[in-house]
Design a protein around this motif. Structure first.
Motif, mmCIF file in Angstrom:
data_model
loop_
_atom_site.group_PDB
_atom_site.id
_atom_site.type_symbol
_atom_site.label_atom_id
_atom_site.label_comp_id
_atom_site.label_asym_id
_atom_site.label_seq_id
_atom_site.Cartn_x
_atom_site.Cartn_y
_atom_site.Cartn_z
ATOM 1 N N ILE A 93 6.928 2.825 37.416
ATOM 2 C CA ILE A 93 8.378 2.813 37.403
ATOM 3 C C ILE A 93 8.966 3.967 38.467
ATOM 4 C CG2 ILE A 93 10.586 2.571 36.393
ATOM 5 C CD1 ILE A 93 9.073 0.987 34.272
ATOM 6 N N ASN A 94 8.622 5.153 38.055
ATOM 7 C CA ASN A 94 9.319 6.110 38.408
ATOM 8 C C ASN A 94 8.994 6.703 39.904
ATOM 9 O OD1 ASN A 94 10.365 6.295 36.006
ATOM 10 N ND2 ASN A 94 9.607 8.560 35.469
ATOM 11 N N LEU A 95 7.805 6.393 40.161
ATOM 12 C CA LEU A 95 7.423 6.996 41.610
ATOM 13 C C LEU A 95 6.550 5.708 42.490
ATOM 14 C CD1 LEU A 95 6.447 9.127 43.472
ATOM 15 C CD2 LEU A 95 4.149 9.374 42.317
ATOM 16 N N LYS A 96 5.701 4.920 41.911
ATOM 17 C CA LYS A 96 5.397 3.614 42.668
ATOM 18 C C LYS A 96 6.470 2.587 43.155
ATOM 19 C CE LYS A 96 2.220 -0.208 42.586
ATOM 20 N NZ LYS A 96 1.356 -1.125 41.815
ATOM 21 N N GLY A 97 7.678 2.641 42.169
ATOM 22 C CA GLY A 97 8.797 1.637 42.488
ATOM 23 C C GLY A 97 9.701 2.188 43.727
ATOM 24 N N VAL A 98 9.521 3.812 43.957
ATOM 25 C CA VAL A 98 10.262 4.241 44.931
ATOM 26 C C VAL A 98 9.405 3.879 46.299
ATOM 27 C CG1 VAL A 98 10.948 6.549 46.006
ATOM 28 C CG2 VAL A 98 11.186 6.281 43.546
ATOM 29 N N PHE A 99 8.348 3.941 46.053
ATOM 30 C CA PHE A 99 7.356 3.902 47.433
ATOM 31 C C PHE A 99 7.436 2.323 47.833
ATOM 32 C CE2 PHE A 99 3.365 1.582 48.205
ATOM 33 C CZ PHE A 99 3.213 2.114 49.528
ATOM 34 N N LEU A 100 7.568 1.306 46.719
ATOM 35 C CA LEU A 100 7.460 -0.066 47.112
ATOM 36 C C LEU A 100 8.868 -0.432 47.779
ATOM 37 C CD1 LEU A 100 5.635 -1.539 44.026
ATOM 38 C CD2 LEU A 100 4.889 -1.319 46.143
ATOM 39 N N PHE A 101 9.950 -0.133 47.385
ATOM 40 C CA PHE A 101 11.062 -0.334 47.529
ATOM 41 C C PHE A 101 11.574 0.106 49.073
ATOM 42 C CE2 PHE A 101 13.058 -2.578 44.202
ATOM 43 C CZ PHE A 101 13.892 -3.499 44.819
ATOM 44 N N THR A 102 11.148 1.398 49.156
ATOM 45 C CA THR A 102 11.244 2.108 50.614
ATOM 46 C C THR A 102 10.419 1.503 51.615
ATOM 47 O OG1 THR A 102 11.635 4.204 49.331
ATOM 48 C CG2 THR A 102 11.119 4.175 51.766
ATOM 49 N N LYS A 103 9.274 1.056 51.255
ATOM 50 C CA LYS A 103 8.302 0.391 52.293
ATOM 51 C C LYS A 103 8.787 -0.934 52.645
ATOM 52 C CE LYS A 103 3.475 -0.750 53.270
ATOM 53 N NZ LYS A 103 2.296 -0.990 52.770
ATOM 54 N N ALA A 104 9.306 -1.665 51.382
ATOM 55 C CA ALA A 104 9.929 -3.130 51.917
ATOM 56 C C ALA A 104 11.245 -3.001 52.699
ATOM 57 C CB ALA A 104 9.839 -3.635 50.522
ATOM 58 N N ALA A 105 12.013 -2.097 52.316
ATOM 59 C CA ALA A 105 13.303 -1.975 52.927
ATOM 60 C C ALA A 105 13.118 -1.276 54.255
ATOM 61 C CB ALA A 105 14.227 -1.200 52.262
ATOM 62 N N LEU A 106 11.781 -0.672 54.704
ATOM 63 C CA LEU A 106 11.992 0.230 55.957
ATOM 64 C C LEU A 106 12.386 -0.730 57.097
ATOM 65 C CD1 LEU A 106 11.105 3.053 56.166
ATOM 66 C CD2 LEU A 106 8.764 2.335 56.620
ATOM 67 N N PRO A 107 11.825 -1.710 57.552
ATOM 68 C CA PRO A 107 12.300 -2.447 58.636
ATOM 69 C C PRO A 107 13.534 -2.636 58.950
ATOM 70 C CG PRO A 107 10.242 -3.588 57.800
ATOM 71 C CD PRO A 107 10.666 -2.528 56.735
ATOM 72 N N ALA A 108 14.364 -2.804 57.896
ATOM 73 C CA ALA A 108 15.788 -3.079 58.090
ATOM 74 C C ALA A 108 16.514 -1.637 58.115
ATOM 75 C CB ALA A 108 16.442 -3.750 56.656
ATOM 76 N N LEU A 109 16.079 -0.610 57.415
ATOM 77 C CA LEU A 109 16.568 0.743 57.593
ATOM 78 C C LEU A 109 16.249 1.164 59.041
ATOM 79 C CD1 LEU A 109 15.224 2.107 54.223
ATOM 80 C CD2 LEU A 109 17.819 1.892 54.876
ATOM 81 N N LEU A 110 15.337 0.937 59.650
ATOM 82 C CA LEU A 110 15.149 1.168 61.165
ATOM 83 C C LEU A 110 15.608 0.745 61.998
ATOM 84 C CD1 LEU A 110 11.167 2.015 60.715
ATOM 85 C CD2 LEU A 110 12.916 3.848 60.948
ATOM 86 N N GLU A 111 16.048 -0.447 61.821
ATOM 87 C CA GLU A 111 16.639 -1.548 63.165
ATOM 88 C C GLU A 111 18.151 -1.310 63.271
ATOM 89 O OE1 GLU A 111 17.534 -5.680 60.609
ATOM 90 O OE2 GLU A 111 15.908 -5.519 61.958
ATOM 91 N N GLY A 112 18.659 -0.740 62.375
ATOM 92 C CA GLY A 112 20.101 -0.430 62.556
ATOM 93 C C GLY A 112 20.681 0.325 63.657
ATOM 94 N N GLU A 113 21.830 0.244 64.014
ATOM 95 C CA GLU A 113 22.421 0.827 65.158
ATOM 96 C C GLU A 113 22.366 2.615 64.511
ATOM 97 O OE1 GLU A 113 25.903 -0.344 66.794
ATOM 98 O OE2 GLU A 113 25.131 -2.329 67.258
ATOM 99 N N ASP A 114 23.058 2.665 63.297
ATOM 100 C CA ASP A 114 23.083 4.009 62.926
ATOM 101 C C ASP A 114 21.566 4.253 61.873
ATOM 102 O OD1 ASP A 114 25.739 4.192 63.688
ATOM 103 O OD2 ASP A 114 26.496 3.061 62.053
ATOM 104 N N GLU A 115 21.553 5.567 61.637
ATOM 105 C CA GLU A 115 20.256 5.758 60.824
ATOM 106 C C GLU A 115 20.450 5.343 59.267
ATOM 107 O OE1 GLU A 115 20.476 10.136 60.665
ATOM 108 O OE2 GLU A 115 22.143 10.369 59.598
ATOM 109 N N GLY A 116 19.099 4.653 59.074
ATOM 110 C CA GLY A 116 19.161 4.363 57.736
ATOM 111 C C GLY A 116 19.277 5.577 56.743
ATOM 112 N N VAL A 117 19.460 5.157 55.458
ATOM 113 C CA VAL A 117 19.735 6.437 54.653
ATOM 114 C C VAL A 117 18.907 5.874 53.160
ATOM 115 C CG1 VAL A 117 21.267 7.565 52.907
ATOM 116 C CG2 VAL A 117 22.026 7.214 55.461
ATOM 117 N N VAL A 118 17.958 6.801 52.785
ATOM 118 C CA VAL A 118 17.230 6.618 51.565
ATOM 119 C C VAL A 118 17.730 7.653 50.729
ATOM 120 C CG1 VAL A 118 15.108 6.440 50.313
ATOM 121 C CG2 VAL A 118 15.477 5.392 52.473
ATOM 122 N N ILE A 119 18.000 7.402 49.309
ATOM 123 C CA ILE A 119 18.244 8.508 48.456
ATOM 124 C C ILE A 119 17.757 8.088 47.185
ATOM 125 C CG2 ILE A 119 20.272 9.604 46.808
ATOM 126 C CD1 ILE A 119 22.109 8.435 49.064
#
Length: 231
Positions: A93-119
């Motif tokens: 939950i605490n670590l793998k979940g961070v990896f899984l969600f970031t990886k899944a959202a990565l294409p959308a975060l990268l394709e935007g005109e502005d920089e994507g943000v991960v917190i």
């Protein structure tokens, strides 16, 4: 965090395993004129994570900001009292979940005109021992390391940072406060702030990190701890 982002005009996708809590929160946001979609999801399940990300993109077209905030405690269990089952659950939950969600959202975060943000929500236990048990402390050290590597690998297209809360009065810490109130009070009395934090105080820092005002902050782990780590 969801309330803070909605108050700032963001369309929010809220994810939780607790459907009732999810409905309550999204109703509160929409009643105040905000935009929110609640999705039941398990951050430790890759298929569930992929489904949540797909739903977010279906609803709003893209993902601009990802907040990885799900977490559980380990009852401060030392290594000798940490079962493999507990270790796996906390790390999932605490670590793998961070990896899984970031990886899944990565294409959308990268394709935007502005920089994507991960917190990512780490903890003071990501910097020192004693803020949790063996599993929790290891997981939060991992979150900080992952945040730094994410920034290294994908900056400047993605701006990744972490927050490191101290003792926050939330559902996760409620049992500690109820069961060991004197010990907990002694801990918070020993900090410069001399009190617990309110969840919204962490949320305000997260909203700042997501804003343009924090545009030069990359790969940081910001303490929101009432001065817990000053010594």
């Amino acid at each position: 965090m969801a309330l803070e982002f909605a108050d700032n005009g963001a369309s929010v996708v809220v994810v939780d395993v607790d459907e009732d809590g999810l409905d309550e929160l999204t109703s509160e946001i929409t009643a105040d004129g905000g935009e929110a979609t609640g999705v039941v999801g398990d951050v430790s399940d890759p298929d569930s994570v992929e489904a949540v990300v797909e739903r977010a993109i279906e609803e709003y077209g893209t993902i601009d900001v990802l907040c990885n905030n799900a977490g559980i405690l380990d009852d401060y269990a030392p290594t000798g009292e940490t079962s493999e089952e507990l270790w796996d659950r906390v790390l999932d939950i605490n670590l793998k979940g961070v990896f899984l969600f970031t990886k899944a959202a990565l294409p959308a975060l990268l394709e935007g005109e502005d920089e994507g943000v991960v917190i990512n929500t780490a903890s003071i236990a990501g910097k020192v021992a004693g803020g949790g048990g063996a599993a929790y402390t290891s997981s939060k050290h991992g979150v900080i390391g992952f945040t730094k590597q994410l920034s290294h690998d994908y900056g400047p297209e993605i701006r990744a940072n972490a927050v490191c809360p101290g003792f926050i009065e939330t559902g996760m810490t409620e049992s500690l406060i109820d069961e060991t109130p004197d010990e907990v009070q002694e801990l918070v009395d020993g900090t410069p702030a001399g009190r617990y934090a309110r969840p919204e105080e962490v949320a305000q820092v997260v909203a700042f990190l997501a804003s343009d005002e924090a545009s030069f902050m990359h790969g940081t782990a910001v303490d929101v701890d009432g001065g817990w780590l000053v010594d």
